[in-house]
Design an enzyme around this catalytic site. Structure first.
Site, short mmCIF file in Angstrom:
data_model
loop_
_atom_site.label_atom_id
_atom_site.label_comp_id
_atom_site.label_asym_id
_atom_site.label_seq_id
_atom_site.Cartn_x
_atom_site.Cartn_y
_atom_site.Cartn_z
NE ARG A 51 9.46 -3.01 -2.12
CZ ARG A 51 10.65 -2.92 -2.68
NH1 ARG A 51 11.66 -2.42 -2.05
NH2 ARG A 51 10.83 -3.33 -3.92
CB THR A 52 4.96 -6.10 2.15
OG1 THR A 52 4.95 -4.73 1.72
CG2 THR A 52 4.03 -6.23 3.33
CE LYS A 80 -4.99 -27.64 -6.25
NZ LYS A 80 -4.70 -28.56 -5.14
NE ARG A 101 0.79 -6.71 -0.43
CZ ARG A 101 1.74 -5.82 -0.70
NH1 ARG A 101 2.34 -5.81 -1.87
NH2 ARG A 101 2.10 -4.95 0.22
CG HIS A 129 0.29 -1.49 2.72
ND1 HIS A 129 0.68 -2.40 3.68
CD2 HIS A 129 1.22 -1.55 1.73
CE1 HIS A 129 1.81 -2.97 3.28
NE2 HIS A 129 2.15 -2.47 2.11
C1 NCD Z 1 3.41 -0.41 -1.45
C2 NCD Z 1 2.19 -1.27 -1.71
O1 NCD Z 1 2.35 -2.47 -1.90
O2 NCD Z 1 1.12 -0.72 -1.66
N1 NCD Z 1 4.61 -1.11 -1.35
C3 NCD Z 1 4.97 -1.73 -0.23
O3 NCD Z 1 4.19 -2.20 0.55
N2 NCD Z 1 6.26 -1.78 0.05
C4 NCD Z 1 3.55 0.70 -2.36
C5 NCD Z 1 3.62 0.43 -3.82
O4 NCD Z 1 3.54 -0.72 -4.27
O5 NCD Z 1 3.76 1.42 -4.55
#
Ligand code: NCD
Length: 305
Positions: A51-52, A80, A101, A129
Site C-alpha cells: 500500500r505505501t 550484490k 523503505r 513512518h
Molecule cells: C504500516 C507499516 O508499514 O509500518 N503499514 C503501512 O505503511 N501501510 C503498518 C504495518 O505494517 O502494520
C-alpha cells in the site's frame, strides 16, 4: 533541497500548508493532473510493502509524472552488496525524487546525505513512518476538523509499530492531547517515547484492557502485531490476537469515536466493524494519496495556480 525523514522535519505551520494543499487537491483534482509532467519518482523498497508503495506511485501518476523503482531488496543491487549511499547517487541520475523503505533504521537518512534529489523515508525498520503520519494527521484534521484537544488511544503493538512512534511524535506538538496506550506488557511503547512525553509534560496512561477505556476516547488507532520484528514465533503467536476490536466493543465507545488503522489489518479489527460509520481506515487510505501528492509537489517546489 529538502527531505522528509521524520514528521518533525516540517513545522506545524508547514504542515498546515501541506494539509491545505492536500485539501485543494481533493477538491480540484483536475487542476493538478499535469503538475508533475516530465518528472519521475523512484520507489526504492528494500522491504515488502504494497500500500505505501502503490500509494506513492498513484500519487505521482495522479500528478502526471511517471514512476520507476524496485519493490524488494532481492531485485535491487543491494543483493550484490551495493550500499544505499551508492544506490541513491545512481538513482539521483534517473529520477527527480525518491521514496525509500528499508528494514534498517536510519538507512533513508544515510541515503539523503548522499542524494542530490529529495528523499522521503517511506518507513525505516521499527523507527519512523512519516508519510503514514501525514496521512493520519490529514485524516484526523479532515474528519474531526482539528488536530488539538482530544484523547487518542493507541492499541496493539506499540513497541515495534513505527507508525505509532511517528504519530506520537507528531501529535506531541499540538495542544491538549492526551494519549492512552493500550498494549500487552511485552509490547508497550519504548522508553524513549515516554521519556519525551514526560519531558514535555504531555499526559499519557498505559493500560492493558481496551474495554476499560473505550468510552473516554475521541479516536482509537489500532495496529497490527508486527510479526516481522519478533525474535521468536512463539511470542508472536501468543500475542497476535491479544486485541480484537469487534461490534460489542464498539458499543462501549462514543458516537463520534473514529477508528483508524494504518493497514494492513490482520485480526485486530473484526470485519463486522467496517460497516460502522466510525470506522475510518479505508477513508484514511484515500487521504494518504492526497497527502503524498501534496508532499511530492512541496518537495519538488512545484506550485499550481
Ligand atoms: C504500516 C507499516 O508499514 O509500518 N503499514 C503501512 O505503511 N501501510 C503498518 C504495518 O505494517 O502494520
Amino acid at each position: 533541497m529538502r527531505h522528509l525523514m521524520s514528521p518533525l522535519d516540517f513545522s506545524v505551520e508547514e504542515l498546515e500548508r501541506l494539509f491545505d494543499l492536500a485539501g485543494d487537491i481533493e477538491a480540484h483534482r483536475g487542476k493538478y493532473a499535469h503538475a508533475c509532467a516530465g518528472k519521475k519518482l523512484a520507489t526504492c523498497f528494500y522491504e515488502p510493502s504494497t500500500r505505501t508503495r502503490l500509494s506513492f506511485e498513484a500519487a505521482m501518476l495522479n500528478l502526471g509524472g511517471s514512476v520507476i523503482g524496485f519493490s524488494d531488496a532481492a531485485s535491487s543491487s543491494a543483493s550484490k552488496g551495493e550500499s544505499v549511499s551508492d544506490t541513491i547517487r545512481v538513482i539521483s541520475c534517473f529520477a527527480d525524487i525518491c521514496a525509500m523503505r528499508h528494514p534498517k533504521e536510519g538507512a533513508p537518512k544515510v541515503a539523503a546525505e548522499r542524494s542530490s534529489i529529495p528523499v522521503i523515508n517511506a518507513g525505516d525498520g521499527g523507527h519512523q513512518h512519516p508519510t503514514q503520519t501525514l496521512t493520519d494527521l490529514l485524516t484526523i484534521r479532515s474528519l474531526k476538523g482539528r488536530l488539538d484537544h482530544f484523547t487518542i488511544g493507541l492499541c496493539g503493538d506499540l513497541k515495534f509499530g513505527r507508525t505509532v512512534h511517528s504519530l506520537i511524535n507528531a501529535l506531541s506538538r499540538y495542544e491538549g492531547i492526551r494519549f492512552i496506550f493500550i498494549s500487552p506488557r511485552e509490547l508497550m511503547v519504548p522508553d524513549y517515547v515516554t521519556e519525551m512525553l514526560n519531558e514535555k509534560n504531555i499526559p499519557y496512561e498505559e493500560v492493558i484492557r481496551l474495554e476499560s477505556i473505550m468510552h473516554r476516547l475521541d479516536m482509537l488507532y489500532m495496529t497490527r502485531v508486527q510479526k516481522e520484528r519478533f525474535f521468536n514465533e512463539e511470542d508472536y503467536v501468543r500475542l497476535k490476537d491479544f486485541y480484537i476490536l469487534d461490534r460489542a466493543k464498539m458499543e462501549l465507545a462514543g458516537p463520534d469515536m473514529l477508528v483508524l488503522h494504518p493497514l494492513p489489518r490482520v485480526n485486530e479489527i473484526a470485519v463486522e466493524v467496517d460497516e460502522d460509520p466510525r470506522a475510518a481506515y479505508f477513508r484514511q487510505v484515500q487521504y494518504g494519496v492526497y497527502v503524498r501528492m501534496a508532499l511530492i509537489l512541496t518537495l519538488l517546489d512545484i506550485h499550481v495556480h
